[in-house]
Design a protein around this motif. Structure first.
Motif, PDB file in Angstrom:
ATOM      1  N   LEU A  81       7.064   3.027  11.614  1.00 13.67           N
ATOM      2  CA  LEU A  81       5.896   3.264  11.296  1.00 13.67           C
ATOM      3  C   LEU A  81       4.970   2.888   9.353  1.00 13.67           C
ATOM      4  CD1 LEU A  81       3.513   3.969  13.866  1.00 13.67           C
ATOM      5  CD2 LEU A  81       4.523   1.844  13.965  1.00 13.67           C
ATOM      6  N   TYR A  82       5.994   4.028   8.493  1.00 10.30           N
ATOM      7  CA  TYR A  82       5.665   4.022   7.754  1.00 10.30           C
ATOM      8  C   TYR A  82       6.024   3.305   6.980  1.00 10.30           C
ATOM      9  CZ  TYR A  82       2.184   7.750   7.809  1.00 10.30           C
ATOM     10  OH  TYR A  82       1.625   8.796   8.880  1.00 10.30           O
ATOM     11  N   LEU A 125      -0.884  -6.519   5.337  1.00 11.93           N
ATOM     12  CA  LEU A 125      -0.907  -5.037   4.440  1.00 11.93           C
ATOM     13  C   LEU A 125       0.935  -4.512   4.424  1.00 11.93           C
ATOM     14  CD1 LEU A 125      -3.756  -5.094   4.572  1.00 11.93           C
ATOM     15  CD2 LEU A 125      -4.056  -2.986   3.545  1.00 11.93           C
ATOM     16  N   TRP A 126       1.610  -3.970   3.361  1.00 19.06           N
ATOM     17  CA  TRP A 126       2.957  -2.831   3.711  1.00 19.06           C
ATOM     18  C   TRP A 126       2.420  -1.682   3.283  1.00 19.06           C
ATOM     19  CZ3 TRP A 126       7.281  -3.846  -0.511  1.00 19.06           C
ATOM     20  CH2 TRP A 126       8.760  -3.116  -0.131  1.00 19.06           C
ATOM     21  N   LEU A 127       2.536  -0.543   4.316  1.00 17.70           N
ATOM     22  CA  LEU A 127       2.745   0.074   4.211  1.00 17.70           C
ATOM     23  C   LEU A 127       3.809   1.326   4.193  1.00 17.70           C
ATOM     24  CD1 LEU A 127      -0.179   1.940   4.585  1.00 17.70           C
ATOM     25  CD2 LEU A 127       0.860   2.723   6.834  1.00 17.70           C
ATOM     26  N   VAL A 128       3.580   2.314   3.146  1.00 18.70           N
ATOM     27  CA  VAL A 128       4.352   3.047   2.917  1.00 18.70           C
ATOM     28  C   VAL A 128       3.544   4.294   2.746  1.00 18.70           C
ATOM     29  CG1 VAL A 128       6.048   1.191   2.278  1.00 18.70           C
ATOM     30  CG2 VAL A 128       4.756   3.013   0.308  1.00 18.70           C
ATOM     31  N   ASN A 146      12.731  -1.830   0.642  1.00 21.54           N
ATOM     32  CA  ASN A 146      13.774  -2.139   1.154  1.00 21.54           C
ATOM     33  C   ASN A 146      12.102  -3.704   1.199  1.00 21.54           C
ATOM     34  OD1 ASN A 146      15.470  -4.798   2.385  1.00 21.54           O
ATOM     35  ND2 ASN A 146      16.419  -4.021   1.691  1.00 21.54           N
ATOM     36  N   SER A 147      11.930  -4.945   0.367  1.00 24.51           N
ATOM     37  CA  SER A 147      11.221  -5.830   0.646  1.00 24.51           C
ATOM     38  C   SER A 147      11.888  -7.117   1.371  1.00 24.51           C
ATOM     39  CB  SER A 147      10.366  -6.586  -0.690  1.00 24.51           C
ATOM     40  OG  SER A 147      11.915  -6.531  -1.624  1.00 24.51           O
ATOM     41  N   GLU A 148      13.272  -6.987   1.326  1.00 22.85           N
ATOM     42  CA  GLU A 148      13.617  -8.644   1.720  1.00 22.85           C
ATOM     43  C   GLU A 148      13.019  -8.061   3.345  1.00 22.85           C
ATOM     44  OE1 GLU A 148      17.590  -8.135   1.176  1.00 22.85           O
ATOM     45  OE2 GLU A 148      17.643  -8.242  -0.923  1.00 22.85           O
ATOM     46  N   VAL A 149      13.293  -7.555   3.879  1.00 20.98           N
ATOM     47  CA  VAL A 149      13.076  -6.843   5.455  1.00 20.98           C
ATOM     48  C   VAL A 149      11.693  -6.948   5.758  1.00 20.98           C
ATOM     49  CG1 VAL A 149      13.229  -5.205   7.066  1.00 20.98           C
ATOM     50  CG2 VAL A 149      15.596  -5.109   5.705  1.00 20.98           C
ATOM     51  N   ILE A 150      10.904  -6.631   4.938  1.00 22.22           N
ATOM     52  CA  ILE A 150       9.156  -6.972   5.320  1.00 22.22           C
ATOM     53  C   ILE A 150       8.883  -8.725   5.611  1.00 22.22           C
ATOM     54  CG2 ILE A 150       7.024  -6.850   3.406  1.00 22.22           C
ATOM     55  CD1 ILE A 150       8.437  -4.108   4.626  1.00 22.22           C
ATOM     56  N   VAL A 169       0.785  -0.978  -0.384  1.00 18.56           N
ATOM     57  CA  VAL A 169       0.561  -0.171  -0.315  1.00 18.56           C
ATOM     58  C   VAL A 169       0.848   1.216  -0.038  1.00 18.56           C
ATOM     59  CG1 VAL A 169      -1.629   1.220   1.579  1.00 18.56           C
ATOM     60  CG2 VAL A 169      -1.846  -1.288   1.084  1.00 18.56           C
ATOM     61  N   ILE A 170       0.706   1.687  -0.811  1.00 19.73           N
ATOM     62  CA  ILE A 170       1.627   3.476  -0.774  1.00 19.73           C
ATOM     63  C   ILE A 170       0.119   3.899  -0.724  1.00 19.73           C
ATOM     64  CG2 ILE A 170       2.786   5.071  -2.438  1.00 19.73           C
ATOM     65  CD1 ILE A 170       3.257   2.602  -4.252  1.00 19.73           C
ATOM     66  N   LEU A 171       0.171   5.140   0.237  1.00 15.97           N
ATOM     67  CA  LEU A 171      -0.060   6.308   0.982  1.00 15.97           C
ATOM     68  C   LEU A 171       0.028   7.930   0.067  1.00 15.97           C
ATOM     69  CD1 LEU A 171      -1.133   5.629   4.264  1.00 15.97           C
ATOM     70  CD2 LEU A 171      -2.081   4.932   2.679  1.00 15.97           C
ATOM     71  N   ASP A 172      -0.921   7.965  -0.940  1.00 15.23           N
ATOM     72  CA  ASP A 172      -0.277  10.064  -1.248  1.00 15.23           C
ATOM     73  C   ASP A 172      -0.663  10.783  -0.535  1.00 15.23           C
ATOM     74  OD1 ASP A 172       1.049  10.598  -3.431  1.00 15.23           O
ATOM     75  OD2 ASP A 172      -0.885  10.981  -4.352  1.00 15.23           O
TER      76      ASP A 172
END
Length: 204
Positions: free
Chosen positions: A132-133, A92-95, A103-107, A6-9
């Protein structure tokens, strides 16, 4: 993988009040294109929450889901509420759209911890600060975000008072990985120039 990115714009993510940070170029791609590319490494669904969908449709077409806030004027919490409402996956991965280096590896480590413990939120920590983001959230956070938005309480930290969570400390992670995750969110022209230089100096 059953994970939604999820990308919050936000219209506030601008430089000089007229340049959207998400559309700034890093190499041949915009920041938001790089974000989507990184998310697609591990996510089977990517959602962009924006109140300016027509800005992004030429870039993505139907390759990602583009949705708008249900609650207007409530900041990133309203965007999070929209994503939690409509995501097809439980996690959900939130940014935010002003974060140039994800970085997807740490997720993957966060997702593993979430699945093992059954908590609702995994919040990464670096140098004593919760990030948190760049965290992983369960869809069961939906009711909490709705409650906070309706009470006009803003800020993701409020969520942690009402959900179960674990902190994943990342101080042990290799320096280059830390830099990719916790580089500054772009707010000024100077921030942008620094990130441009960093991407030239390192193979991100």
């Amino acid at each position: 993988m059953q994970l939604t990115g999820v990308i919050l714009d936000s219209e506030s993510y601008k430089i000089d009040q007229d340049r959207l940070i998400s559309l700034l170029k890093l190499g041949e791609q915009t920041i938001i294109e790089r974000q989507v590319m990184e998310m697609k490494k591990i996510c089977d669904e990517v959602i962009l929450v924006t109140n300016n969908p027509f800005v992004y449709l030429p870039l993505f077409g139907n390759s990602i889901r583009i949705i708008t806030d249900y609650f207007k004027g409530a900041g990133t919490l309203s965007g999070m509420h929209a994503a939690l409402s409509l995501a097809k996956n439980q996690s959900l991965w939130l940014v935010t759209s002003d974060m140039p280096l994800l970085n997807s590896e740490v997720i993957l480590d966060m997702l593993e911890l979430k699945n093992k413990t059954g908590v609702q939120v995994i919040a990464p920590e670096f140098n004593g600060n919760l990030q948190l983001y760049h965290g992983v959230y369960d869809r069961t956070c939906l009711n909490v975000t709705k409650e906070l938005v309706e009470k006009e309480e803003q800020g993701l930290m409020k969520i942690l008072e009402k959900v179960s969570f674990k902190v994943l400390t990342l101080d042990h992670v290799h320096d280059q990985v830390k830099k990719k995750i916790f580089s500054m969110r772009i707010q000024t022209e100077e921030d942008y120039e620094k990130v441009v230089q960093d991407t030239k100096d390192h193979a991100y």
